[in-house]
Design a protein around this motif. Structure first.
Motif, PDB file in Angstrom:
ATOM      1  N   PRO A 350      -0.849   4.639   9.167  1.00 26.63           N
ATOM      2  CA  PRO A 350      -2.010   5.241   9.822  1.00 26.63           C
ATOM      3  C   PRO A 350      -2.912   5.953   8.813  1.00 26.63           C
ATOM      4  N   LEU A 351      -4.192   5.794   8.988  1.00 24.77           N
ATOM      5  CA  LEU A 351      -5.254   6.460   8.234  1.00 24.77           C
ATOM      6  C   LEU A 351      -5.517   5.851   6.857  1.00 24.77           C
ATOM      7  N   THR A 352      -4.626   4.991   6.358  1.00 22.89           N
ATOM      8  CA  THR A 352      -4.844   4.480   5.003  1.00 22.89           C
ATOM      9  C   THR A 352      -6.075   3.579   4.901  1.00 22.89           C
ATOM     10  N   ASP A 353      -6.575   3.092   6.036  1.00 26.16           N
ATOM     11  CA  ASP A 353      -7.815   2.323   5.994  1.00 26.16           C
ATOM     12  C   ASP A 353      -9.034   3.243   5.906  1.00 26.16           C
ATOM     13  N   ARG A 354      -8.794   4.556   5.955  1.00 25.72           N
ATOM     14  CA  ARG A 354      -9.888   5.530   5.858  1.00 25.72           C
ATOM     15  C   ARG A 354      -9.629   6.564   4.773  1.00 25.72           C
ATOM     16  N   VAL A 355      -8.770   6.208   3.822  1.00 27.50           N
ATOM     17  CA  VAL A 355      -8.548   7.015   2.620  1.00 27.50           C
ATOM     18  C   VAL A 355      -9.227   6.293   1.477  1.00 27.50           C
ATOM     19  N   PHE A 356     -10.269   6.913   0.897  1.00 23.46           N
ATOM     20  CA  PHE A 356     -11.114   6.227  -0.075  1.00 23.46           C
ATOM     21  C   PHE A 356     -10.957   6.815  -1.476  1.00 23.46           C
ATOM     22  N   ASP A 357     -10.865   5.921  -2.474  1.00 21.63           N
ATOM     23  CA  ASP A 357     -10.802   6.372  -3.862  1.00 21.63           C
ATOM     24  C   ASP A 357     -12.196   6.737  -4.359  1.00 21.63           C
ATOM     25  N   GLU A 358     -12.312   7.060  -5.626  1.00 28.61           N
ATOM     26  CA  GLU A 358     -13.598   7.521  -6.156  1.00 28.61           C
ATOM     27  C   GLU A 358     -14.669   6.434  -6.124  1.00 28.61           C
ATOM     28  N   ASN A 359     -14.260   5.171  -5.979  1.00 25.55           N
ATOM     29  CA  ASN A 359     -15.233   4.077  -5.920  1.00 25.55           C
ATOM     30  C   ASN A 359     -15.528   3.627  -4.491  1.00 25.55           C
ATOM     31  N   GLY A 360     -14.932   4.324  -3.517  1.00 29.06           N
ATOM     32  CA  GLY A 360     -15.194   3.996  -2.119  1.00 29.06           C
ATOM     33  C   GLY A 360     -14.312   2.912  -1.535  1.00 29.06           C
ATOM     34  N   GLN A 361     -13.280   2.482  -2.275  1.00 32.39           N
ATOM     35  CA  GLN A 361     -12.357   1.485  -1.741  1.00 32.39           C
ATOM     36  C   GLN A 361     -11.230   2.179  -0.982  1.00 32.39           C
ATOM     37  N   SER A 362     -10.889   1.652   0.173  1.00 27.75           N
ATOM     38  CA  SER A 362      -9.818   2.259   0.950  1.00 27.75           C
ATOM     39  C   SER A 362      -8.457   1.867   0.381  1.00 27.75           C
ATOM     40  N   MET A 363      -7.470   2.712   0.665  1.00 29.83           N
ATOM     41  CA  MET A 363      -6.111   2.410   0.222  1.00 29.83           C
ATOM     42  C   MET A 363      -5.611   1.123   0.861  1.00 29.83           C
ATOM     43  N   ALA A 364      -5.908   0.927   2.141  1.00 34.42           N
ATOM     44  CA  ALA A 364      -5.472  -0.291   2.833  1.00 34.42           C
ATOM     45  C   ALA A 364      -6.056  -1.529   2.176  1.00 34.42           C
ATOM     46  N   ASP A 365      -7.322  -1.469   1.798  1.00 31.01           N
ATOM     47  CA  ASP A 365      -7.949  -2.617   1.143  1.00 31.01           C
ATOM     48  C   ASP A 365      -7.335  -2.866  -0.236  1.00 31.01           C
TER      49      ASP A 365
END
Length: 496
Positions: A350-365
């Motif tokens: 849950p939520l990993t599709d809305r956790v973004f790194d410094e470049n805006g990529q989600s953890m899920a992606d």
């Protein structure tokens, strides 16, 4: 995509924790020396408890012995049964939060919508349902069994009666005298089916795969035993150690599937003892190696299914009409209510599709179809973020609470390195890849990959990304030996 954050945010904390179940409360307690009271716990619901708040269906209980399903640093002598009931576990968690002064730190009805890493400020920016917050470190303690799975069944929206999932039990629905359809035969279903069977007019159970069910042998814990657990530390530790050792030994059968034949004989005997009808026994007989799917425990499930007001349909559900359910063979079953016992969405945390790194990529992606994390806890590219019950943390043979304790030990050491550097920490990509390779090697030849079934343990790529395939001691050894060379540490000025 994450929303544009405001330029100034006054609500800042050393540590933000998302979720107030076992993992979240444990993190707030064990990391106290590092957060120094500058901690906030975001909870999307109205009270603490996590899955033990949500899953209040009839018969809800743990399938690990009470003494082992609790933190070693916060033992309880109040358990009234070998396997604690839902209400007992929820009370344990509430008491845990109160005893450690966490209640003022918990913000209920504060769902976290997204998190984004601000590399310049070395902090996480959290967008919550009630506003913005920032934190130097974040523990994601949402759990892997948080979001229920409701299968897409043709016509389900047209059904005239109540429809609900076991984790969202509708207590306003009186099932007395009703014709009830139960879809699914997982861990929740085998607990609530025996409780509702005596009161319903009829119960039709739709199963795709028969589970292995073993005797539970649940017993009340006497008052004298509870007193010894509370007043004799050696007795409590010994009781815990004995249960721990028995469960660790069982891992051998998971790792060497041929040994599962011993358990299968007991499972078949358990079925024969409770069900005399050969046709029903055949329906309830698993066709895969024990342990490939979750092994279930119940003394009541088989006897309930053998009652005259219960029928079992193999093959699952084809569609739903306004008044009933059509099975896979085309048979029509008129029912008044439908209850799903179909488990949880484990395809992503849950939520990993809305956790973004410094470049805006989600953890899920970044994961794609197969989640990977160093020690199941930290992820390359996502600094100062710690996953509780992350990839390969779930267990098939014993208490996951012991995994949480090991995770917290690792988080404490990693977080201290970052605090000492006044910056951030994350695993190197190489360390994460090496750990994932170790997981794959440990999984090879186990019952989870060779048992002849399809289970939530394996992700869409066919890889085990959910279970830790080794012993508790094996995982603990890895988390105790903190290796700074396996991590990338950046100070606040960006230097390494």
């Amino acid at each position: 995509m994450v929303k544009s954050e405001p330029t100034e945010i006054s609500d800042h904390h050393t540590l933000a924790i998302i979720g107030s179940g076992f993992a979240g409360l444990g993190a707030a307690i064990k990391l106290e020396q590092l957060h120094g009271g500058s901690v906030v716990i975001f909870e999307r619901a109205s009270s603490v408890g996590g899955v033990w708040r949500d899953n209040d269906y009839p018969g809800a209980a743990c399938d690990v012995q009470s003494v082992l399903y609790s933190y070693s640093f916060a033992p309880s002598h109040r358990w009234r049964h070998t396997y604690a009931r839902q209400a007992e576990i929820r009370l344990y968690l509430e008491d845990l939060a109160r005893a450690h002064g966490l209640m003022p730190r918990i913000r209920t009805e504060h769902a976290v919508e997204s998190l984004s890493w601000d590399a310049d400020a070395s902090r996480w920016i959290l967008d919550t349902a009630r506003g913005w917050s920032t934190a130097n470190h974040v523990v994601l303690a949402t759990g892997s069994l948080a979001d229920p799975t409701l299968p897409a069944i043709d016509g389900i929206d047209t059904f005239d009666g109540p429809v609900f999932h076991s984790s969202q039990w509708n207590h306003d629905v009186d099932l007395s005298g009703k014709r009830v359809a139960v879809v699914g035969t997982g861990a929740s279903a085998i607990q609530f089916v025996p409780k509702i069977q005596p009161v319903v007019k009829s119960l039709t159970l739709f199963q795709r795969t028969a589970p292995w069910v073993m005797p539970r042998n649940d017993r009340p814990i006497s008052e004298s035993t509870r007193k010894r657990l509370g007043s004799v530390p050696g007795y409590r530790r010994a009781s815990r150690a004995v249960i721990f050792a028995k469960r660790e030994i069982k891992l051998l059968a998971f790792r060497h599937p041929v040994l599962m034949r011993i358990g299968e004989r007991e499972g078949r005997a358990h079925l024969r003892h409770a069900v005399s009808d050969p046709a029903l026994r055949e329906k309830l007989s698993p066709n895969y190696r024990m342990g490939c799917k979750r092994i279930l425990l119940s003394d009541e499930y088989y006897p309930a299914l053998a009652q005259p007001n219960v029928s079992v349909e193999n093959g699952g559900v084809a569609k739903v009409t306004p008044t009933g359910v059509v099975d896979a063979a085309g048979g029509v079953h008129e029912v008044d209510a439908i209850i799903f016992g179909t488990g949880f969405d484990t395809s992503k945390l849950p939520l990993t599709d809305r956790v973004f790194d410094e470049n805006g990529q989600s953890m899920a992606d970044s994961w794609g179809t197969s989640p990977r994390a160093y020690l199941g806890t930290t992820v390359a590219g996502f600094p100062n973020l710690y996953l509780m019950h992350g990839p390969n943390i779930a267990l098939g043979h014993t208490s996951v609470i012991m995994m949480f304790e090991s995770q917290l030990g690792y988080i404490e050491r990693a977080m201290k390195h970052a605090v000492d550097a006044s910056g951030s920490i994350e695993p190197t990509p190489e360390a994460q890849a090496e750990y994932s390779a170790d997981i794959d090697e440990l999984t090879g030849g186990t019952v989870w990959t060779s048992g002849g079934c399809s289970s939530w343990y394996l992700d869409p790529s066919g890889r085990n990304s959910n279970l830790w395939p080794g012993s508790i001691l094996g995982y603990r050894t890895r988390t105790v030996r903190f290796d700074p060379t396996q991590h990338l540490v950046r100070s606040s000025d960006g230097s390494r």
